[in-house]
Structures are given as structure tokens and as C-alpha cells.
Write a protein that holds these residues in place. Structure first.
Motif, PDB file in Angstrom:
ATOM      1  N   PRO A 124       0.818  -1.210   0.000  1.00  0.00           N
ATOM      2  CA  PRO A 124       0.000   0.000   0.000  1.00  0.00           C
ATOM      3  C   PRO A 124       0.859   1.270   0.000  1.00  0.00           C
ATOM      4  O   PRO A 124       1.926   1.314   0.605  1.00  0.00           O
ATOM      5  CB  PRO A 124      -0.805  -0.095   1.290  1.00  0.00           C
ATOM      6  CG  PRO A 124      -0.632  -1.470   1.803  1.00  0.00           C
ATOM      7  CD  PRO A 124       0.581  -2.042   1.170  1.00  0.00           C
ATOM      8  N   HIS A 125       0.368   2.278  -0.694  1.00  0.00           N
ATOM      9  CA  HIS A 125       1.049   3.561  -0.782  1.00  0.00           C
ATOM     10  C   HIS A 125       0.110   4.677  -0.334  1.00  0.00           C
ATOM     11  O   HIS A 125      -1.107   4.549  -0.407  1.00  0.00           O
ATOM     12  CB  HIS A 125       1.492   3.834  -2.221  1.00  0.00           C
ATOM     13  CG  HIS A 125       2.675   3.027  -2.641  1.00  0.00           C
ATOM     14  ND1 HIS A 125       2.627   1.669  -2.860  1.00  0.00           N
ATOM     15  CD2 HIS A 125       3.954   3.390  -2.867  1.00  0.00           C
ATOM     16  CE1 HIS A 125       3.819   1.239  -3.212  1.00  0.00           C
ATOM     17  NE2 HIS A 125       4.644   2.261  -3.231  1.00  0.00           N
ATOM     18  N   ASP A 126       0.709   5.760   0.119  1.00  0.00           N
ATOM     19  CA  ASP A 126      -0.024   6.970   0.467  1.00  0.00           C
ATOM     20  C   ASP A 126       0.356   8.047  -0.532  1.00  0.00           C
ATOM     21  O   ASP A 126       1.492   8.110  -0.986  1.00  0.00           O
ATOM     22  CB  ASP A 126       0.345   7.455   1.873  1.00  0.00           C
ATOM     23  CG  ASP A 126       0.045   6.421   2.944  1.00  0.00           C
ATOM     24  OD1 ASP A 126      -0.879   5.622   2.747  1.00  0.00           O
ATOM     25  OD2 ASP A 126       0.746   6.421   3.969  1.00  0.00           O
ATOM     26  N   GLY A 181      -3.300   4.152   1.623  1.00  0.00           N
ATOM     27  CA  GLY A 181      -3.359   2.709   1.419  1.00  0.00           C
ATOM     28  C   GLY A 181      -3.878   2.276   0.062  1.00  0.00           C
ATOM     29  O   GLY A 181      -4.637   1.326  -0.029  1.00  0.00           O
ATOM     30  N   VAL A 182      -3.462   2.957  -0.993  1.00  0.00           N
ATOM     31  CA  VAL A 182      -3.898   2.594  -2.341  1.00  0.00           C
ATOM     32  C   VAL A 182      -2.787   1.811  -3.041  1.00  0.00           C
ATOM     33  O   VAL A 182      -1.622   1.902  -2.657  1.00  0.00           O
ATOM     34  CB  VAL A 182      -4.291   3.844  -3.160  1.00  0.00           C
ATOM     35  CG1 VAL A 182      -5.479   4.543  -2.541  1.00  0.00           C
ATOM     36  CG2 VAL A 182      -3.130   4.793  -3.315  1.00  0.00           C
ATOM     37  N   ASP A 193      -2.294   3.242  -8.669  1.00  0.00           N
ATOM     38  CA  ASP A 193      -3.245   4.312  -8.379  1.00  0.00           C
ATOM     39  C   ASP A 193      -2.544   5.511  -7.752  1.00  0.00           C
ATOM     40  O   ASP A 193      -2.873   6.662  -8.043  1.00  0.00           O
ATOM     41  CB  ASP A 193      -4.358   3.810  -7.459  1.00  0.00           C
ATOM     42  CG  ASP A 193      -5.226   2.757  -8.119  1.00  0.00           C
ATOM     43  OD1 ASP A 193      -5.187   2.640  -9.373  1.00  0.00           O
ATOM     44  OD2 ASP A 193      -5.943   2.046  -7.392  1.00  0.00           O
ATOM     45  N   ALA A 194      -1.584   5.234  -6.887  1.00  0.00           N
ATOM     46  CA  ALA A 194      -0.843   6.318  -6.242  1.00  0.00           C
ATOM     47  C   ALA A 194      -0.045   7.111  -7.263  1.00  0.00           C
ATOM     48  O   ALA A 194      -0.035   8.347  -7.239  1.00  0.00           O
ATOM     49  CB  ALA A 194       0.076   5.759  -5.156  1.00  0.00           C
ATOM     50  N   ALA A 224       3.591  16.639  -5.276  1.00  0.00           N
ATOM     51  CA  ALA A 224       3.038  15.514  -4.524  1.00  0.00           C
ATOM     52  C   ALA A 224       3.984  14.337  -4.657  1.00  0.00           C
ATOM     53  O   ALA A 224       4.817  14.285  -5.557  1.00  0.00           O
ATOM     54  CB  ALA A 224       1.656  15.152  -5.045  1.00  0.00           C
ATOM     55  N   GLU A 225       3.840  13.404  -3.736  1.00  0.00           N
ATOM     56  CA  GLU A 225       4.674  12.208  -3.791  1.00  0.00           C
ATOM     57  C   GLU A 225       3.893  11.004  -3.289  1.00  0.00           C
ATOM     58  O   GLU A 225       2.967  11.130  -2.485  1.00  0.00           O
ATOM     59  CB  GLU A 225       5.950  12.391  -2.975  1.00  0.00           C
ATOM     60  CG  GLU A 225       5.725  12.727  -1.533  1.00  0.00           C
ATOM     61  CD  GLU A 225       7.013  13.067  -0.800  1.00  0.00           C
ATOM     62  OE1 GLU A 225       7.085  12.712   0.390  1.00  0.00           O
ATOM     63  OE2 GLU A 225       7.911  13.677  -1.400  1.00  0.00           O
ATOM     64  N   ALA A 226       4.278   9.850  -3.804  1.00  0.00           N
ATOM     65  CA  ALA A 226       3.704   8.580  -3.358  1.00  0.00           C
ATOM     66  C   ALA A 226       4.693   7.965  -2.382  1.00  0.00           C
ATOM     67  O   ALA A 226       5.864   7.789  -2.701  1.00  0.00           O
ATOM     68  CB  ALA A 226       3.468   7.651  -4.540  1.00  0.00           C
ATOM     69  N   ARG A 227       4.213   7.654  -1.206  1.00  0.00           N
ATOM     70  CA  ARG A 227       5.072   7.069  -0.176  1.00  0.00           C
ATOM     71  C   ARG A 227       4.594   5.667   0.146  1.00  0.00           C
ATOM     72  O   ARG A 227       3.409   5.434   0.335  1.00  0.00           O
ATOM     73  CB  ARG A 227       5.027   7.902   1.107  1.00  0.00           C
ATOM     74  CG  ARG A 227       5.545   9.299   0.941  1.00  0.00           C
ATOM     75  CD  ARG A 227       5.447  10.046   2.240  1.00  0.00           C
ATOM     76  NE  ARG A 227       5.896  11.421   2.081  1.00  0.00           N
ATOM     77  CZ  ARG A 227       5.718  12.357   2.996  1.00  0.00           C
ATOM     78  NH1 ARG A 227       5.100  12.075   4.119  1.00  0.00           N
ATOM     79  NH2 ARG A 227       6.161  13.578   2.765  1.00  0.00           N
TER      80      ARG A 227
END
Length: 91
Positions: free
Chosen positions: A14-16, A58-59, A63-64, A78-81
Motif C-alpha cells: 500500500p502507498h499513500d 493505502g492505495v 493508483d498512487a 506531490a509524492e507517493a510514499r
């Protein structure tokens, strides 16, 4: 009896998606946040102006990355963590 925890290995961690800077086009960023989250335009604008803000939680990674690309297209940063590992798994 002791508690046992099992880590399920899966393909997608999962990513935020975190908005770090809305840039100068805040209303355009708020519209993208609205489309991504389903929030009202007013709540999306509030979320976009109070940074850093977690937009999605949690995607899947695809999608992130798509959400980050959409936010960057309107001038936001923006960033995907990747979500951190739970504490009980750390040794």
C-alpha cells in the motif's frame, strides 16, 4: 498461549499520496483532489491548502502514481510514499 503474527507477501504494498505544495493554482489542485477523493470542493480546497496533506491512504502503487501525476499536471508537488512496516514486524 502466545500471539503469532504472519506477514502476507503480496505483489502490491500500500502507498499513500501526500500533497507537499499546491503551487499557485490552488483551485485547480482542489478540483483534482475532489476528483480523487470524492470530497466536496470546499473540503478539497481546505485539504489542498493545509500541507503536507495525505490525499489518499493505502492505495495500490499504480493508483498512487496516477494520482501524483494528476496533481503534478496542475502544478502541485506531490509524492507517493510506501506505507511503513508495522511495528510488530520489526526485530
Amino acid at each position: 498461549m502466545t500471539d503469532q503474527y504472519f506477514l502476507l507477501v503480496c505483489d502490491d504494498v500500500p502507498h499513500d499520496v501526500v500533497l507537499t505544495d499546491p503551487g499557485i493554482r490552488v483551485l485547480d489542485v482542489a478540483q483534482v483532489v475532489r476528483r480523487l477523493t470524492g470530497l466536496s470542493l470546499w473540503r478539497s480546497k481546505v485539504l489542498a491548502t493545509h500541507v503536507p496533506a495525505m490525499i489518499l491512504d493505502g492505495v495500490p502503487e499504480e493508483d498512487a502514481e496516477a494520482a501524483v501525476t494528476a496533481l503534478r499536471a496542475v502544478g502541485a508537488q506531490a509524492e507517493a510514499r510506501q506505507q511503513p512496516e508495522p511495528d510488530f514486524l520489526k526485530s
